[in-house]
Design an enzyme around this catalytic site. Structure first.
Site, PDB file in Angstrom:
ATOM      1  N   GLN A  32       6.469 -10.676  -0.310  1.00  0.00           N
ATOM      2  CA  GLN A  32       5.465  -9.639  -0.509  1.00  0.00           C
ATOM      3  C   GLN A  32       4.260 -10.206  -1.250  1.00  0.00           C
ATOM      4  O   GLN A  32       4.390 -10.871  -2.273  1.00  0.00           O
ATOM      5  CB  GLN A  32       6.088  -8.467  -1.300  1.00  0.00           C
ATOM      6  N   LYS A  40      10.051  -0.706   3.047  1.00  0.00           N
ATOM      7  CA  LYS A  40      10.491  -1.663   4.068  1.00  0.00           C
ATOM      8  C   LYS A  40      12.022  -1.715   4.109  1.00  0.00           C
ATOM      9  O   LYS A  40      12.624  -1.734   5.183  1.00  0.00           O
ATOM     10  CB  LYS A  40       9.916  -3.057   3.768  1.00  0.00           C
ATOM     11  N   ASP A  92       5.955 -12.033   9.096  1.00  0.00           N
ATOM     12  CA  ASP A  92       4.581 -11.621   8.800  1.00  0.00           C
ATOM     13  C   ASP A  92       3.572 -12.241   9.764  1.00  0.00           C
ATOM     14  O   ASP A  92       2.434 -11.778   9.848  1.00  0.00           O
ATOM     15  CB  ASP A  92       4.200 -12.088   7.385  1.00  0.00           C
TER      16      ASP A  92
HETATM   17  N1  GUN Z   1       0.962  -7.089   1.075  1.00  0.00           N
HETATM   18  C1  GUN Z   1       0.170  -6.186   1.697  1.00  0.00           C
HETATM   19  N2  GUN Z   1       0.345  -6.237   3.034  1.00  0.00           N
HETATM   20  C2  GUN Z   1       1.271  -7.190   3.259  1.00  0.00           C
HETATM   21  C3  GUN Z   1       1.866  -7.699   4.453  1.00  0.00           C
HETATM   22  O1  GUN Z   1       1.590  -7.285   5.580  1.00  0.00           O
HETATM   23  N3  GUN Z   1       2.796  -8.674   4.258  1.00  0.00           N
HETATM   24  C4  GUN Z   1       3.119  -9.173   3.046  1.00  0.00           C
HETATM   25  N4  GUN Z   1       4.006 -10.147   2.974  1.00  0.00           N
HETATM   26  N5  GUN Z   1       2.557  -8.722   1.928  1.00  0.00           N
HETATM   27  C5  GUN Z   1       1.650  -7.734   2.043  1.00  0.00           C
END
Ligand code: GUN
Length: 282
Positions: free
Chosen positions: A96, A52, A119
């Site tokens: 995350q 990311k 998100d």
């Molecule tokens: N962990 C796995 N997928 C995601 C996501 O789309 N967002 C976040 N914040 N954590 C994740």
């Protein structure tokens, strides 16, 4: 069969976003910023966060990763989010997941300002999406949606079957398909005759986390099949769809890896830019 090249579509989207960031910088003399909070040392989370960060830098976003050890107190994280909420230089905040057990996930999600919730997990955004109002949309279903639209721009009246009912994928995916006037069936682990349900789908989105769960004889000829799964097996990484079987019947199918995954990250960047733009409008 069309192999849906998520890597390529995501690269194209990043290219567009890069231009947009550059235009926004020129217009506002400010750079949209994404802050990611990573707690603990789980390998997959570390890898995702690194990806990311790299993608954010690539399109010219300001990117920051705040790391905490597994034992960090919940209050420390909530206080940090409060600080980031007030920080003008931070357009989007992502914590995350998964979180360590002693930290209340819902509390953390609700602490993030809805306007910085890249998100789309905050109840305000979840509610707005389900009511058809403007909202942040969770990155993975948004990525799936963009891939489906590439193959079939007019989804009105199509039968869509979503396999999996998670807050991350299944439920928001359903909302996006409904908005496009699909007739959506949400299926899950307790669904009876899952194969029969899947066979009705012009579109199938598989997001259950079970390796090669959706078989070739579950899929109608010429269906569009989107595989959200990333499962570690003895064979390596496989999706929730039995690729070899389904590729013989589907019109279009996403590979794993190289399908939905790259789109998720590109959509996170897109959401960050959207949050920045909205903050300038208000
Ligand atoms: N962990 C796995 N997928 C995601 C996501 O789309 N967002 C976040 N914040 N954590 C994740």
């Amino acid at each position: 069969m069309i192999l849906i090249d998520g890597k390529k579509v995501a690269a194209e989207l990043r290219e567009e976003l890069k231009k947009e960031v550059s235009n926004l910088k020129a217009k506002y003399n400010k750079t949209p910023g994404l802050t990611v909070i990573l707690i603990g040392d789980m390998a997959p989370s570390q890898i995702y966060v690194r990806m990311k960060e790299k993608a954010a830098n690539e399109v010219g976003l300001k990117s920051e990763v705040i790391k905490y050890p597994n034992e960090v107190e919940e209050k420390t994280v909530l206080d940090k989010i409060h600080e980031l909420n007030k920080d003008d230089g931070v357009s989007g905040i992502l914590v995350q997941l998964p979180l360590p057990k002693h930290i209340d996930k819902q509390k953390v999600i609700e602490k993030i300002l809805p306007s910085k919730d890249v998100d789309g997990f905050h109840p305000m955004n979840v509610g707005n999406l389900s009511s058809g109002y403007d909202s942040s949309v969770p990155c993975t279903p948004l990525g799936c949606y963009l891939l489906i639209k590439k193959i079939e721009p007019n989804l009105s009246g199509k039968k869509a079957v979503v396999v999996g009912r998670s807050n991350l994928n299944g439920k928001p995916m359903t909302q996006l398909l409904l908005k496009e006037n699909c007739t959506v069936t949400i299926t899950h682990s307790k669904t009876k005759d899952l194969k029969e349900e899947c066979l009705k789908g012009d579109i199938i989105v598989a997001a259950v986390g079970i390796p090669e769960f959706v078989r070739g004889d579950w899929v109608k000829k010429d269906a569009i099949v989107i595989d959200v799964g990333i499962n570690k097996t003895e064979k390596g990484i496989v999706g929730d769809v039995a690729f070899d079987e389904v590729s013989k019947v589907a019109k279009a199918l996403t590979p794993v890896p190289g399908g939905v995954g790259p789109m998720t990250i590109a959509c996170l960047l897109k959401n960050t830019i959207e949050c920045f733009k909205k903050s300038k409008k208000n």
